[in-house]
Write an enzyme that holds these catalytic residues in place. Structure first.
Site, PDB file in Angstrom:
ATOM      1  N   SER A 213       0.847  -1.197   0.000  1.00  0.00           N
ATOM      2  CA  SER A 213       0.000   0.000   0.000  1.00  0.00           C
ATOM      3  C   SER A 213       0.878   1.240   0.000  1.00  0.00           C
ATOM      4  O   SER A 213       1.671   1.453   0.919  1.00  0.00           O
ATOM      5  CB  SER A 213      -0.891   0.026   1.250  1.00  0.00           C
TER       6      SER A 213
ATOM      7  N   HIS B 252      -1.445  -1.470  -4.157  1.00  0.00           N
ATOM      8  CA  HIS B 252      -2.666  -1.101  -3.434  1.00  0.00           C
ATOM      9  C   HIS B 252      -2.708   0.420  -3.252  1.00  0.00           C
ATOM     10  O   HIS B 252      -1.794   1.021  -2.681  1.00  0.00           O
ATOM     11  CB  HIS B 252      -2.667  -1.808  -2.077  1.00  0.00           C
TER      12      HIS B 252
ATOM     13  N   ASP C  10      -4.819   3.536  -1.774  1.00  0.00           N
ATOM     14  CA  ASP C  10      -5.858   3.883  -0.799  1.00  0.00           C
ATOM     15  C   ASP C  10      -6.430   5.265  -1.075  1.00  0.00           C
ATOM     16  O   ASP C  10      -5.764   6.282  -0.845  1.00  0.00           O
ATOM     17  CB  ASP C  10      -5.272   3.839   0.620  1.00  0.00           C
TER      18      ASP C  10
ATOM     19  N   MET D  58      -8.995   8.061  -0.072  1.00  0.00           N
ATOM     20  CA  MET D  58      -9.773   8.494   1.104  1.00  0.00           C
ATOM     21  C   MET D  58     -10.314   9.890   0.864  1.00  0.00           C
ATOM     22  O   MET D  58      -9.584  10.755   0.362  1.00  0.00           O
ATOM     23  CB  MET D  58      -8.879   8.503   2.341  1.00  0.00           C
TER      24      MET D  58
ATOM     25  N   HIS E 268      -8.521   0.880  -3.547  1.00  0.00           N
ATOM     26  CA  HIS E 268      -9.388   0.707  -2.381  1.00  0.00           C
ATOM     27  C   HIS E 268     -10.069   2.038  -2.096  1.00  0.00           C
ATOM     28  O   HIS E 268      -9.436   2.978  -1.619  1.00  0.00           O
ATOM     29  CB  HIS E 268      -8.501   0.244  -1.201  1.00  0.00           C
TER      30      HIS E 268
ATOM     31  N   MET F  97     -12.166   4.385  -0.108  1.00  0.00           N
ATOM     32  CA  MET F  97     -12.766   4.687   1.201  1.00  0.00           C
ATOM     33  C   MET F  97     -13.453   6.035   1.064  1.00  0.00           C
ATOM     34  O   MET F  97     -12.983   7.070   1.566  1.00  0.00           O
ATOM     35  CB  MET F  97     -11.664   4.696   2.279  1.00  0.00           C
TER      36      MET F  97
ATOM     37  N   MET G  69     -11.140  -5.860   6.313  1.00  0.00           N
ATOM     38  CA  MET G  69     -10.341  -4.864   7.026  1.00  0.00           C
ATOM     39  C   MET G  69      -9.970  -5.405   8.405  1.00  0.00           C
ATOM     40  O   MET G  69     -10.844  -5.812   9.169  1.00  0.00           O
ATOM     41  CB  MET G  69     -11.137  -3.559   7.199  1.00  0.00           C
TER      42      MET G  69
ATOM     43  N   ASP H 250      -6.358  -6.373   4.983  1.00  0.00           N
ATOM     44  CA  ASP H 250      -5.757  -5.035   4.928  1.00  0.00           C
ATOM     45  C   ASP H 250      -5.759  -4.410   6.316  1.00  0.00           C
ATOM     46  O   ASP H 250      -6.817  -4.199   6.905  1.00  0.00           O
ATOM     47  CB  ASP H 250      -6.573  -4.179   3.940  1.00  0.00           C
TER      48      ASP H 250
ATOM     49  N   SER I  88       2.850   0.078   6.104  1.00  0.00           N
ATOM     50  CA  SER I  88       4.002   0.474   6.931  1.00  0.00           C
ATOM     51  C   SER I  88       5.042  -0.635   7.055  1.00  0.00           C
ATOM     52  O   SER I  88       6.207  -0.358   7.313  1.00  0.00           O
ATOM     53  CB  SER I  88       3.530   0.929   8.316  1.00  0.00           C
TER      54      SER I  88
HETATM   55  C1  DX5 Z   1      -6.033   1.674   5.960  1.00  0.00           C
HETATM   56  C2  DX5 Z   1      -5.672   1.335   4.537  1.00  0.00           C
HETATM   57  C3  DX5 Z   1      -4.565   0.388   4.445  1.00  0.00           C
HETATM   58  C4  DX5 Z   1      -3.273   0.888   5.026  1.00  0.00           C
HETATM   59  C5  DX5 Z   1      -2.617  -0.275   5.666  1.00  0.00           C
HETATM   60  O1  DX5 Z   1      -7.183   2.409   5.972  1.00  0.00           O
HETATM   61  O2  DX5 Z   1      -6.773   0.766   3.859  1.00  0.00           O
HETATM   62  O3  DX5 Z   1      -4.370  -0.083   3.116  1.00  0.00           O
HETATM   63  O4  DX5 Z   1      -2.384   1.435   4.090  1.00  0.00           O
HETATM   64  O5  DX5 Z   1      -1.491   0.166   6.341  1.00  0.00           O
HETATM   65  P1  DX5 Z   1      -0.696  -0.798   7.315  1.00  0.00           P
HETATM   66  O6  DX5 Z   1      -0.250  -1.984   6.522  1.00  0.00           O
HETATM   67  O7  DX5 Z   1       0.430   0.045   7.786  1.00  0.00           O
HETATM   68  O8  DX5 Z   1      -1.637  -1.190   8.421  1.00  0.00           O
HETATM   69 ZN    ZN Z   2      -6.362  -0.251   1.852  1.00  0.00          ZN
END
Ligand code: DX5
Ligand code: ZN
Length: 229
Positions: free
Chosen positions: A12, A37, A39, A41, A70, A72, A141, A179, A202
């Site tokens: 991600s 991936h 994200d 938001m 993804h 959100m 999730m 995830d 991370s």
């Molecule tokens: C959280 C995201 C994840 C995020 C995961 O809302 O959907 O994809 O990047 O990060 P880590 O692997 O650090 O938990």
């Molecule tokens: Zn994600």
């Protein structure tokens, strides 16, 4: 899932340096990622704001891997066409964000994309039961969405088990993606519970090691034979 199922890694980019995302995507690609991936938001569905379809378009030339987007965001059906045109391959919407989930899933497929549905930690598998046979991917999730580097919520393991059983009973082909909080300690458990795609932010983009080293560490944690090269 058969024991020989190859487990995919989907780094991600949420945890990468936003000033050089293209290079981060290229680096993850060279390091053997399976999906990238992304994200998205909107600051409404989740209390954080990242980027939208223009970023997907900007990243598209940096990799030939599938872009696993993804969403959100609220009212994701309004953005399907934009993300398709931008070059997304998999588009995942949150079940909780869709009033008419079945319609949205089919709109994604009609746009020529693979359709995914994500469920939050508090949302049961039963909430998406009726659309399971239509899905290309289910995203479980294992943190509340919005931020990287949160702690893995262990009830996701039982949910993965139940989802896997349900998919097997239905003979449904959806990939099972997990995830949130995936690292060396949690990756193997998630795979044992039925995940076939691991998202990691991370744990992959960190200051301590290269993306290649970090991905290698995750592969070793899961078991080298199970992961694609
Ligand atoms: C959280 C995201 C994840 C995020 C995961 O809302 O959907 O994809 O990047 O990060 P880590 O692997 O650090 O938990
Ligand atoms: Zn994600």
């Amino acid at each position: 899932m058969t024991p020989s199922t190859a487990i995919k890694l989907a780094p991600s980019i949420l945890s990468a340096d936003f000033a050089r995302l293209g290079e981060a995507v290229a680096e993850a690609t060279r390091a053997g990622a399976d999906y990238i991936h992304v994200d998205v938001m909107d600051g409404r569905y989740v209390p954080n704001l990242t980027f939208g379809a223009p970023m997907v378009k900007a990243l598209r030339p940096w990799t030939s891997l599938p872009l696993d987007v993804h969403l959100m965001i609220v009212e994701p059906e309004r953005s399907i066409k934009q993300f398709a045109e931008a070059g997304a391959n998999i588009l995942t919407v949150h079940a909780e964000a869709c009033v008419h989930l079945h319609r949205v899933v089919h709109q994604i497929k009609e746009a020529g994309l693979r359709a995914g549905v994500a469920i939050n930690p508090a949302t049961p598998v039963a909430a998406i039961e009726e659309v399971l046979p239509d899905l290309d991917l289910v995203l479980v999730m294992s943190v509340n969405p919005g931020f990287p580097a949160q702690e893995f919520i262990s009830s996701a393991l039982d949910k993965l088990h139940r989802l896997r059983r349900r998919l097997d009973v239905l003979g449904a082909q959806a990939e099972v993606e997990v995830d949130g909080g995936i690292n060396e300690a949690t990756a193997a458990e998630a795979v044992r519970a039925g995940a076939t795609v691991l998202v990691a932010g991370s744990a992959v983009f960190n200051q301590r090691e290269s993306v290649r080293e970090a991905m290698e560490r995750l592969r070793n944690a899961v078991g080298p034979a199970k992961l694609s090269p």
